[in-house]
Each structure stands twice: as structure tokens, then as C-alpha cells.
Motif scaffolding. Structure first.
Motif, PDB file in Angstrom:
ATOM      1  N   THR A 271      56.690 -43.810  32.717  1.00  0.00           N
ATOM      2  CA  THR A 271      56.659 -43.888  31.246  1.00  0.00           C
ATOM      3  C   THR A 271      56.633 -42.504  30.632  1.00  0.00           C
ATOM      4  O   THR A 271      57.365 -42.206  29.676  1.00  0.00           O
ATOM      5  N   SER A 272      55.780 -41.643  31.162  1.00  0.00           N
ATOM      6  CA  SER A 272      55.693 -40.283  30.628  1.00  0.00           C
ATOM      7  C   SER A 272      56.997 -39.540  30.827  1.00  0.00           C
ATOM      8  O   SER A 272      57.449 -38.787  29.947  1.00  0.00           O
ATOM      9  N   ARG A 273      57.638 -39.749  31.984  1.00  0.00           N
ATOM     10  CA  ARG A 273      58.899 -39.059  32.241  1.00  0.00           C
ATOM     11  C   ARG A 273      59.992 -39.560  31.288  1.00  0.00           C
ATOM     12  O   ARG A 273      60.793 -38.775  30.767  1.00  0.00           O
TER      13      ARG A 273
ATOM     14  N   LYS B 272      50.860 -34.208  29.905  1.00  0.00           N
ATOM     15  CA  LYS B 272      50.435 -35.505  30.432  1.00  0.00           C
ATOM     16  C   LYS B 272      51.241 -35.873  31.669  1.00  0.00           C
ATOM     17  O   LYS B 272      50.699 -36.423  32.655  1.00  0.00           O
ATOM     18  N   LEU B 273      52.545 -35.564  31.676  1.00  0.00           N
ATOM     19  CA  LEU B 273      53.402 -35.860  32.826  1.00  0.00           C
ATOM     20  C   LEU B 273      52.952 -35.069  34.046  1.00  0.00           C
ATOM     21  O   LEU B 273      52.866 -35.607  35.167  1.00  0.00           O
TER      22      LEU B 273
ATOM     23  N   LEU C 254      59.565 -40.924  28.244  1.00  0.00           N
ATOM     24  CA  LEU C 254      59.258 -40.405  26.922  1.00  0.00           C
ATOM     25  C   LEU C 254      59.604 -38.924  26.815  1.00  0.00           C
ATOM     26  O   LEU C 254      60.153 -38.462  25.807  1.00  0.00           O
ATOM     27  N   TYR C 255      59.308 -38.192  27.834  1.00  0.00           N
ATOM     28  CA  TYR C 255      59.604 -36.755  27.840  1.00  0.00           C
ATOM     29  C   TYR C 255      61.111 -36.516  27.757  1.00  0.00           C
ATOM     30  O   TYR C 255      61.582 -35.667  26.988  1.00  0.00           O
TER      31      TYR C 255
ATOM     32  N   GLN D 204      52.863 -31.962  24.482  1.00  0.00           N
ATOM     33  CA  GLN D 204      51.815 -32.912  24.855  1.00  0.00           C
ATOM     34  C   GLN D 204      52.289 -33.855  25.964  1.00  0.00           C
ATOM     35  O   GLN D 204      51.561 -34.125  26.930  1.00  0.00           O
ATOM     36  N   THR D 205      53.509 -34.348  25.833  1.00  0.00           N
ATOM     37  CA  THR D 205      54.034 -35.270  26.848  1.00  0.00           C
ATOM     38  C   THR D 205      54.225 -34.566  28.190  1.00  0.00           C
ATOM     39  O   THR D 205      53.982 -35.147  29.260  1.00  0.00           O
ATOM     40  N   LYS D 206      54.669 -33.327  28.156  1.00  0.00           N
ATOM     41  CA  LYS D 206      54.857 -32.575  29.394  1.00  0.00           C
ATOM     42  C   LYS D 206      53.532 -32.360  30.118  1.00  0.00           C
ATOM     43  O   LYS D 206      53.438 -32.526  31.345  1.00  0.00           O
TER      44      LYS D 206
ATOM     45  N   GLN E  85      55.216 -32.689  20.254  1.00  0.00           N
ATOM     46  CA  GLN E  85      55.156 -33.910  21.054  1.00  0.00           C
ATOM     47  C   GLN E  85      55.644 -33.661  22.479  1.00  0.00           C
ATOM     48  O   GLN E  85      55.098 -34.220  23.445  1.00  0.00           O
ATOM     49  N   ILE E  86      56.675 -32.822  22.625  1.00  0.00           N
ATOM     50  CA  ILE E  86      57.186 -32.525  23.972  1.00  0.00           C
ATOM     51  C   ILE E  86      56.127 -31.797  24.793  1.00  0.00           C
ATOM     52  O   ILE E  86      55.928 -32.085  25.990  1.00  0.00           O
TER      53      ILE E  86
END
Length: 742
Positions: free
Chosen positions: A408-410, A231-232, A412-413, A227-229, A224-225
């Protein structure tokens, strides 16, 4: 119907006449047991019960002494619902609630008994590597045969697993978190080793499950990290590209709460200029107020004038000169040169003060003009920036959308990264909710077999089997051995119990001896017959049985004999027209008899024959007829019995057995009462029921039964004693101890 109550044992037994209405209820099989009945069964089947008890004891002793001793080793575990909180962070696995406490502990017990834990124990001790464990447990090691090495090892492993699981036990201690785990083995040291291995591997398995759950969580968070990174980073690039294309420049500032705030360059400038404009406006208002006050008030009242150092110095100098002038004026004339000089100096000082005051006034006016100009300049700049900011807002809509997505992405990350760090820390902390309270020790003595317990259990089992066998044998027993059997199984009151004769004693000898048990029994029967009906001893009595040779002929003759001995005129009739035998017992001729009377060939006087006993007469059966039922079925039988009753006090008929013929039912329907003769241990219950049912259906009036050939040396049954062993005392003339006179 008549009844006689016998209350010697506290049990009321029916004595009376059974009629047609009792045929349907005959032999219903309802058994009512009391304590006395249980004791009767115990005495009756004491050999069976003792045999079962002794057999069970022997088997129990043999099993106890031949069984290989088994040793049980025991360890104590403590299982807590939650682990100790080493770190103040949430664990990956959910915590158990109080409502699910029972499910939690049941789950732990199931894990202790699981196959996977048994395999861990086997692997840790190497039990499946050889046949030693199987042999130590008393098992038979598998043979290699045609199996491959892998198949043979798998088969041996399965056998070891089965032995381990079969001999392992879990016993929770109620009301606590303690659990006893045990292992049984013929080898005490092996039992202790396996028990401790179970405890240790259970704890390690629990830790492994926790680590595996943390490992899975870390892998999931890493994915998940990543993927989130990604996207960020993509969102940041899009935001920068859009800001460059639209010329948007944002500045990061510290907000009032210390958190970072983003603001555009135009917005920042507008904010700065707006703040400067506010300050300039305030300065202009203050300067304008001072200027208006300076113009409308005397110059000397202005604070700037009063606080000016030059004016204060000049004022002090003028005051000094004025004081000197006033002092000299009292001495000198006004035209005195020195006085004139002082006036000139005073006037010069006044002019200087006035000029300074005018300068102060012009300064206040200049400050007002500067403040007003500064305000107008700032106002113009602010108005220009307002237009730029409004234009920027229109171009910043998509920028703000990208900015929110970036925030939001930051967030969540950052959260995923923080949780990943926590999971890594908790996974590294080996906290456990299971601990060993007492380790297993090598048992000093065997736990199995317990000889005392086994013997007691064998005794209980043998006694139970013996009692059960007694009940089964009693239920299957078709014989009527005792009076209680007849009364219970047939519902027939027993009026007389005739004892079994001695080995070399004949019925004639026993009947001639008035003190013999048989004579006493028939005297007792005679007494019972007096109370069998409301009118006393019946005039006509039929003796019958279910089958031949049950003692009905002897009973009918004995009853006739003893009635004759007490002075009654008695006629003994042989009613068995198929197999007559009474003429041989009494010793009379059988030339003329019942068949002649029923056929009308003879009269009663020709058929009646005297016997050796006074008052006792007999009518034999006569020649055998071709069909006895036809003779007995007519009205001649009733008229003949009526004629006999006019000549004799009592008519005793020795009837045929019931069997499958109609002779006995026809005779029973014409007499006042019928006595049913039963042979002890000779008459079957089914036979007796069938015979009695036929008699009752034919409207016979059963007075009761007579149990013959009863062994008086047997034990007392049901509280009754039928042994006629009361001895007479020589020389005692008391009639109470003597039998009735003949």
C-alpha cells in the motif's frame, strides 16, 4: 335635481342644484385629466415650461462646452472557459462545468474590476511614482504637508488607484465570449496605454494564479511524498527484520500476467516438487501401461519390437536367406549341404531375433520399475514439504500484514510521485484561456462630452422639469382662474362667466350698453338660470360669495335689471344687513328696508321703492341692526318672502358674503336657489369650499356659480371660448344677432 348637458367639447358638465347630500363630497380633490386638460395646463404655464426648457438648454450647452474633453480607448478580450489541452494530464485547478458558465464569466468580470489588477497596472506603468498621472487625469495632486514620505507615497498611490478604477469600464458582449474594456482620460495616448496595460496584466495575472495553484500543489505533494517515503522505508525494515527472525525466505517470480509475485522458498520447492511428482506419476502410469501391454500381447506386436533397427535388419536377412532356401529347395534335395547350411543360418537369425525381443521386454519392465521408484521418492519429498509449508503459513500471518502495508505504501508513493511529475509539467506549460483580440489604439476624437446628446438630454430634462413644475404649481394653485378650475376643484357648475371690464369702463356703462361683453354675459346667465331647475327660472334667488368684493352685488343688480327689461316684475332686496351697498348702486333711500320689515315696524308697501328701470323695484337693507342673525332666523323672513312672491315675479336677494357669520346660510335656506359668486384669480379654493360647505349644510340649494372678472383676452381653456366678441352688422334686422329686447 336638474341637469344640463353641454356637449360642445365632448365633455359632459353638470348643471343643476347642489343639495345637502353634496356637502360631504364637496372638494374631494379628485382630478380627472384629459388631453384638453393637459393642453390647458401647458398654455397656462407655458412661461414656466419654456423657462425650464431654455434654462436646461443653457446649462446643458454650458456644461458641454466647458467640460474637459475625455477620450475613451477600447480593447477586446476573448475569455474561454477552459484552456487548450497541451498535455493529456489533469490540471490542478478544477474545470468549469456548463452549469457554472455564468458564474465563471461573472467572476472574470469581477477580476477585471478588482483592486489587485488596478495595482498591477499602476506598478507596470509606474503611474504612482509621480504626480503626472493625477494631473493628466485632471485631478489635484496631494500635498506633502506634515506627512512622512511613506504616508505621502501611500496617499498618492491610493488616489491613483481610485482614478484608475473610476475611469476603467468592462462591457461584456452578450451571446459571446468577448469583453470590451475601456479607459477614459483627457489624454488619448494615456488612455490607450492604460487599456493595453489592463489587458496584458489581466492575462499575466491569470497565468500567475495558475502557476501559484501548481506551486502550492507541488509543495503539498512534496510533503506527502516525504511522509510516504519515510513510512515505506520503515515498513520495509520491519518486514526484513521479521523475515530474518522467522526464517522466511521469499522468492520473486514473474506471474502469468507479467506482474511480480512473491513466494516463500518452501512454497517454491513444494510447487516444483509437486510439478515433478505429477510428471513422475504420469511417467509411471505410462510405463506401467506399456509393461502390462508387453506381457499380455505377442512380442512381435509390440511397437518397440517392430521399430527396433536390429530386429528389422535381422528380419530382412532371414527373409533373404529364406527366399534363397526356397529357391534352392526346388533344385536340390533337402539334405543338400548347402541347404543344411542355409537352415542353420535361418535358425541362428531366429534365435537372435528372439533374444533381442526378450531384451526389449526386460527394458520395458525396467522402465516401469524406475518410474514407480521415482514416483515414490517424489511423493515422500512432497509430503515432507507440505508440513514445512503449513508451519510457515502460521509464522507468515504478521509477515503478510507487513507485506500488505508495504505494498500500500509503495502504491501510494508511486502515485504521488507520478502526480508530482504531472503537476511539474503542467505548471511549466504556460497555457492561457484569455487572449487579446483587438489592442487599444489612441482615440482620434473625444467621447465626452457629446454635445448633441447633452443638448437632447438637457431639453428632455428641462421639458420634464417644466411639466413637473406646471403640475406642482397647478396642485398648489389655490386660485380659481377659469370656469374649469371652479368646476374641477369645487365640483360646482358655472352658469355664467362675467368678463373683466376694460381699464376705464364702469359697471354701469357696461350694463347700459346691451352689446357690451358684460351685458352679453349676464344675458347668458339669465338663459342658463331658466334651465337650472325643472320648473324654470326660480322665483327667489340669493346671490352670495365667500368674501366681499367678488362681484355679487353687481351680479344681483344685473340679473334684476335684465329680468325687468324682459317684462318681469322684479324686486331687488339688499340682504346684507351688516354692510349694505345696493341702495347706493341703484340710487334709492336706505331709511326703511329689510330690518324694518323683519322687525315688524313697517309693511312691505312702505319698504318697496321704484327704480329708474321699469318693472324693477328695490327693498334696501334699512338701518343696521345690532344682531342680524336674530332677525333672519325667525319665521318672519319666510312669511315676508311669501308676501313678496305674491306681488312680484322674481325676488333677487343681494346677500352678504358667507365668511364666518350665519347671515348667508339663513338666507340660502329660505330661497329656491342660491348663486355662488367667484372672483377669477381672487377667490381661493379653500375659502370657496368652506363657504359652499356651510351653505350646503344649512340646506341651501346651490344652482351653480358665477365667475366674475374673467379676462376674456386670455387663451382658450379646455376647448371653451368665453370671449364675447361677436359683432353686430349694421342694418341687419335679424333678431338672431341681436340681444334680447328690454
Amino acid at each position: 335635481m336638474g341637469f344640463l348637458t353641454v356637449s360642445d367639447t365632448g365633455v359632459e358638465q353638470r348643471r343643476g342644484v347642489l343639495g345637502r347630500e353634496d356637502a360631504a363630497a364637496l372638494g374631494s380633490g379628485a382630478l380627472t385629466f384629459d388631453l384638453g386638460e393637459y393642453w390647458r395646463l401647458a398654455v397656462k404655464y407655458h412661461l414656466v415650461i419654456i423657462g425650464a426648457l431654455v434654462g436646461a438648454l443653457l446649462i446643458g450647452a454650458a456644461v458641454s462646452f466647458l467640460t474637459t474633453p475625455t477620450y475613451t480607448s477600447m480593447a477586446t478580450l476573448k475569455i474561454d472557459r477552459e484552456t487548450e489541452r497541451v498535455l493529456d494530464v489533469e490540471e490542478v485547478a478544477p474545470r468549469e462545468s456548463l452549469a457554472s458558465s455564468e458564474e465563471f464569466f461573472q467572476t472574470q468580470y469581477g477580476l477585471l474590476k478588482s483592486r489587485s489588477l488596478a495595482e498591477r497596472v499602476i506598478d507596470s506603468l509606474g503611474l504612482a511614482s509621480s504626480d503626472d498621472f493625477i494631473k493628466a487625469m485632471g485631478g489635484t495632486a496631494p500635498e506633502r504637508g506634515d506627512r512622512t514620505a511613506a504616508e505621502f507615497l501611500s496617499l498618492r498611490r491610493q488616489q491613483v488607484i481610485s482614478l484608475v478604477m473610476a475611469n476603467f469600464g468592462v462591457s461584456p458582449i452578450r451571446g459571446s465570449r468577448l469583453v470590451l474594456i475601456t479607459f477614459e482620460s483627457p489624454d488619448p495616448a494615456l488612455a490607450a496605454r492604460v487599456t493595453n496595460a489592463y489587458a496584458e496584466n489581466f492575462i499575466q495575472a491569470n497565468l500567475d494564479r495558475r502557476f501559484e495553484s501548481s506551486s502550492y500543489a507541488r509543495e503539498f505533494l512534496e510533503e506527502q511524498i516525504a511522509q510516504t517515503k519515510a513510512k515505506l522505508e520503515a515498513t520495509e525494515r520491519s518486514l526484513v527484520e521479521y523475515a530474518d527472525a522467522q526464517g522466511i525466505i521469499n522468492l520473486s517470480e514473474a506471474g502469468p500476467t507479467g506482474a511480480g509475485q512473491t513466494q516463500s522458498l518452501q512454497g517454491s520447492n513444494l510447487s516444483t516438487l509437486n510439478a515433478a511428482l505429477a510428471a513422475a506419476t504420469a511417467q509411471r502410469i505410462a510405463a506401467e501401461q506399456r509393461w502390462r501391454q508387453a506381457r499380455s500381447s505377442p512380442l512381435t506386436s509390440l511397437p518397440e519390437f517392430l521399430q527396433n533397427p536390429a530386429i528389422q535388419r535381422l528380419t530382412e536377412e532371414r527373409a533373404r536367406l529364406d527366399a534363397q532356401y526356397q529357391q534352392n529347395d526346388r533344385i536340390y534335395q533337402g539334405e543338400w549341404p548347402a541347404q543344411s547350411q542355409l537352415r542353420g543360418q535361418i535358425e541362428e537369425l531366429d534365435n537372435q531375433i528372439t533374444e533381442i525381443g526378450r531384451g526389449i521386454l526386460r527394458s520395458i519392465e525396467g522402465q516401469y520399475i524406475i518410474a514407480a521408484n521415482n514416483e515414490r521418492a517424489l511423493q515422500g519429498r512432497v509430503d515432507g514439504l507440505k508440513g514445512e509449508v503449513q508451519d510457515l503459513r502460521g509464522r507468515s500471518v504478521d509477515y503478510n500484514i507487513l507485506m500488505r502495508e508495504l505494498d500500500t505504501s509503495r502504491t501510494l508513493y508511486d502515485a504521488l510521485l507520478e502526480r508530482y511529475k504531472e503537476v511539474g509539467v503542467t505548471g511549466a506549460v504556460a497555457s492561457n484561456n484569455i487572449s487579446i483580440v483587438d489592442r487599444a489604439e489612441v482615440p482620434r476624437g473625444p467621447s465626452k462630452p457629446n454635445v448633441t446628446i447633452n443638448i437632447l438630454l438637457a431639453a428632455l430634462l428641462g421639458l420634464g422639469l417644466g411639466v413637473l413644475a406646471a403640475f406642482v404649481l397647478e396642485a398648489l394653485d389655490e386660485t380659481l382662474a377659469t370656469p374649469e378650475d371652479a368646476e374641477t376643484k369645487l365640483g360646482l357648475p358655472i352658469l355664467g362667466v362675467i368678463p373683466l371690464l376694460a381699464r376705464q369702463e364702469t359697471p354701469a356703462e357696461a350694463l347700459n350698453n346691451v352689446r357690451s361683453p358684460m351685458s352679453e354675459a349676464y344675458y347668458a346667465l339669465q338663459t342658463a338660470l331658466k334651465f337650472s331647475t325643472p320648473n324654470g327660472l326660480p322665483t327667489t334667488i340669493l346671490f352670495t360669495s365667500s368674501r366681499p368684493a367678488e362681484g355679487k352685488s353687481t351680479s344681483s343688480f344685473a340679473t334684476s335689471l335684465y329680468l325687468a327689461r324682459i317684462g318681469k316684475r322684479v324686486l331687488l332686496v339688499d340682504g346684507d344687513l351688516r354692510n349694505p351697498s345696493m341702495h347706493r348702486v341703484v340710487g334709492v333711500s336706505n331709511t326703511v328696508g329689510m330690518t324694518n320689515l323683519l322687525a315688524g315696524d313697517s309693511v312691505l308697501a312702505d319698504a318697496v321703492q321704484p327704480t329708474k328701470e321699469a318693472n324693477l323695484f328695490m327693498v334696501s337693507a334699512g338701518p343696521l341692526p345690532p344682531n342680524p342673525v336674530e332677525l333672519l332666523g325667525g319665521d318672519r323672513l319666510r312669511s315676508l318672502l311669501a308676501e313678496m312672491q305674491r306681488e312680484f315675479d322674481h325676488i333677487i336677494i343681494d346677500g352678504p358674503p358667507v365668511l364666518g357669520f350665519g347671515d348667508a346660510p339663513l338666507l340660502a335656506s329660505t330661497v329656491e336657489g342660491t348663486l355662488f359668486v367667484l372672483e377669477s384669480k381672487g377667490t381661493r379654493r379653500a375659502q370657496a369650499r368652506g363657504a359652499m360647505r356651510r351653505l350646503l349644510v344649512s340646506d341651501a340649494r346651490l344652482l351653480g356659480g358665477i365667475l366674475t372678472k374673467f379676462n376674456i383676452k386670455a387663451a382658450q381653456y379646455g376647448g371653451y371660448d368665453y370671449a364675447y366678441d361677436y359683432n353686430y352688422v349694421d342694418g341687419d334686422t335679424s333678431s338672431a344677432d341681436k340681444p334680447p329686447a328690454a
